[in-house]
Design a protein around this motif. Structure first.
Motif, PDB file in Angstrom:
ATOM      1  N   LYS A   1       6.708  26.634  20.549  1.00 20.82           N
ATOM      2  CA  LYS A   1       6.394  25.350  19.926  1.00 20.82           C
ATOM      3  C   LYS A   1       4.899  25.269  19.641  1.00 20.82           C
ATOM      4  N   VAL A   2       4.532  24.518  18.613  1.00 19.90           N
ATOM      5  CA  VAL A   2       3.134  24.174  18.364  1.00 19.90           C
ATOM      6  C   VAL A   2       3.035  22.658  18.271  1.00 19.90           C
ATOM      7  N   ASP A   3       1.850  22.130  18.530  1.00 15.66           N
ATOM      8  CA  ASP A   3       1.677  20.677  18.506  1.00 15.66           C
ATOM      9  C   ASP A   3       0.251  20.310  18.138  1.00 15.66           C
ATOM     10  N   ALA A   4       0.057  19.061  17.785  1.00 16.81           N
ATOM     11  CA  ALA A   4      -1.267  18.529  17.485  1.00 16.81           C
ATOM     12  C   ALA A   4      -1.230  17.026  17.696  1.00 16.81           C
ATOM     13  N   GLY A   5      -2.379  16.458  18.103  1.00  9.55           N
ATOM     14  CA  GLY A   5      -2.402  15.017  18.314  1.00  9.55           C
ATOM     15  C   GLY A   5      -3.731  14.524  18.821  1.00  9.55           C
ATOM     16  N   PHE A   6      -3.741  13.273  19.297  1.00  2.39           N
ATOM     17  CA  PHE A   6      -4.955  12.671  19.825  1.00  2.39           C
ATOM     18  C   PHE A   6      -4.601  11.704  20.942  1.00  2.39           C
ATOM     19  N   ASN A   7      -5.554  11.525  21.877  1.00  4.28           N
ATOM     20  CA  ASN A   7      -5.508  10.478  22.898  1.00  4.28           C
ATOM     21  C   ASN A   7      -6.744   9.620  22.662  1.00  4.28           C
ATOM     22  N   TYR A   8      -6.552   8.389  22.259  1.00  5.58           N
ATOM     23  CA  TYR A   8      -7.687   7.566  21.825  1.00  5.58           C
ATOM     24  C   TYR A   8      -7.917   6.423  22.800  1.00  5.58           C
ATOM     25  N   GLY A   9      -9.067   6.445  23.466  1.00  9.94           N
ATOM     26  CA  GLY A   9      -9.436   5.362  24.367  1.00  9.94           C
ATOM     27  C   GLY A   9      -9.881   4.141  23.601  1.00  9.94           C
ATOM     28  N   ILE A  10      -9.276   3.003  23.891  1.00  9.65           N
ATOM     29  CA  ILE A  10      -9.565   1.776  23.148  1.00  9.65           C
ATOM     30  C   ILE A  10     -10.941   1.218  23.525  1.00  9.65           C
ATOM     31  N   GLN A  11     -11.262   1.201  24.811  1.00  7.88           N
ATOM     32  CA  GLN A  11     -12.564   0.693  25.235  1.00  7.88           C
ATOM     33  C   GLN A  11     -13.678   1.653  24.822  1.00  7.88           C
ATOM     34  N   HIS A  12     -14.870   1.104  24.700  1.00  5.13           N
ATOM     35  CA  HIS A  12     -16.019   1.875  24.232  1.00  5.13           C
ATOM     36  C   HIS A  12     -16.291   3.078  25.138  1.00  5.13           C
TER      37      HIS A  12
END
Length: 281
Positions: free
Chosen positions: A256-267
């Motif tokens: 399998k291959v994958d791609a993505g992001f984890n985005y912190g909402i606070q500064h």
């Protein structure tokens, strides 16, 4: 004996305890690292990536699985500094020991970290091999059947990093869960307690993490994953919220291959961007 040493001994005990678990199914007892599960009886390939929520399934006995961030970029900011880290081949080797127990060895092949002091403007760049972590996943419910799956996953991280000069012993306990919903929807949960280093000073803090993730195929061989989670730093009394998204593509039966992001909402919350892959044999 200091507090950190007590925590380290506790984590060692948690790592060793699952080895004595006898398994939950008759089928599981038949197979081990020395008597592998036949290919025809292997479960569908499940990965601990690309979302933060770990899989509650273990690797089949006698088989291994390799999962890696081919490239991961991490952005982090505190009141006093900004840190940017690039990890190359942040891998995790998983080996099925019994029908319900697997060990994992994680490592960072190469990392580059750039740090900026916000008060002075001074920049520092370090690079090298990263930390090593050791984990044991023990499935408790649903490894081979049922719509609910539960596991425990204690871990210890060893401070071997060449790029992070302030790396410390860290550890924690992860409890992943999964509900199989109608229509092939999957709903995942995770509760995690960690003992981690502070970003601004050479000290430690305890952190709670809870996740909620949902996944479903959008077209054949491509799964879409949406996730939210939060962390709470008990020392700083700081809450950080994240929204995550990823795509996972079945290139072949065991790849399998994958791609993505984890985005912190606070500064001050971390931002992650990654491309990865998983292979089973």
């Amino acid at each position: 004996m200091n507090k950190n040493h007590h925590i380290f001994l506790l984590l060692c005990g948690l790592l060793l305890a699952p080895v004595y678990h006898k398994g939950q199914e008759n089928a599981e007892k038949k197979y081990s690292i020395f008597h592998p599960v036949p290919a025809s009886l292997m479960r569908d390939m499940e990965t601990d990536r690309p979302d933060v929520t770990e899989s509650a399934y273990t690797v089949d006995a006698g088989h291994f699985q390799y999962e890696t961030d081919l490239v991961r970029l991490i952005k982090e900011k505190s009141d006093s500094r900004e840190v940017s880290t690039v990890l190359v081949n942040h891998g995790n080797i998983k080996l099925g020991i019994t029908g319900s127990t697997a060990i994992q060895i994680g490592f960072e092949t190469y990392g580059v970290q750039q740090e900026k002091d916000l008060s002075s403007g001074v920049r520092q760049r370090t690079e090298g091999f990263g930390d090593i972590n050791f984990r044991i996943k023990q499935n408790l419910i649903g490894n081979d059947h049922g719509n609910f799956v539960l596991a425990v996953l204690p871990y210890i991280k060893f401070p071997t990093s060449g790029y992070d000069e302030e790396s410390r012993f860290e550890g924690g306990l992860i409890v992943p869960m999964l509900y199989k919903l109608p229509g092939q929807w999957k709903l995942g949960f995770q509760v995690e307690v960690d003992r981690l280093k502070d970003l601004d000073e050479p000290a430690m803090h305890t952190e709670l993490l809870q996740t909620l993730t949902i996944s479903h195929s959008i077209i054949k061989s491509i799964d879409a994953i949406a996730e939210t989670y939060y962390t709470y730093d008990f020392k700083a009394h700081q809450l950080s919220n994240y929204i995550n998204a990823a795509l996972e593509i079945d290139v072949a039966k065991d790849f399998k291959v994958d791609a993505g992001f984890n985005y912190g909402i606070q500064h001050q919350a971390q931002k992650h961007y990654f491309v990865g892959a998983s292979y089973r044999h």
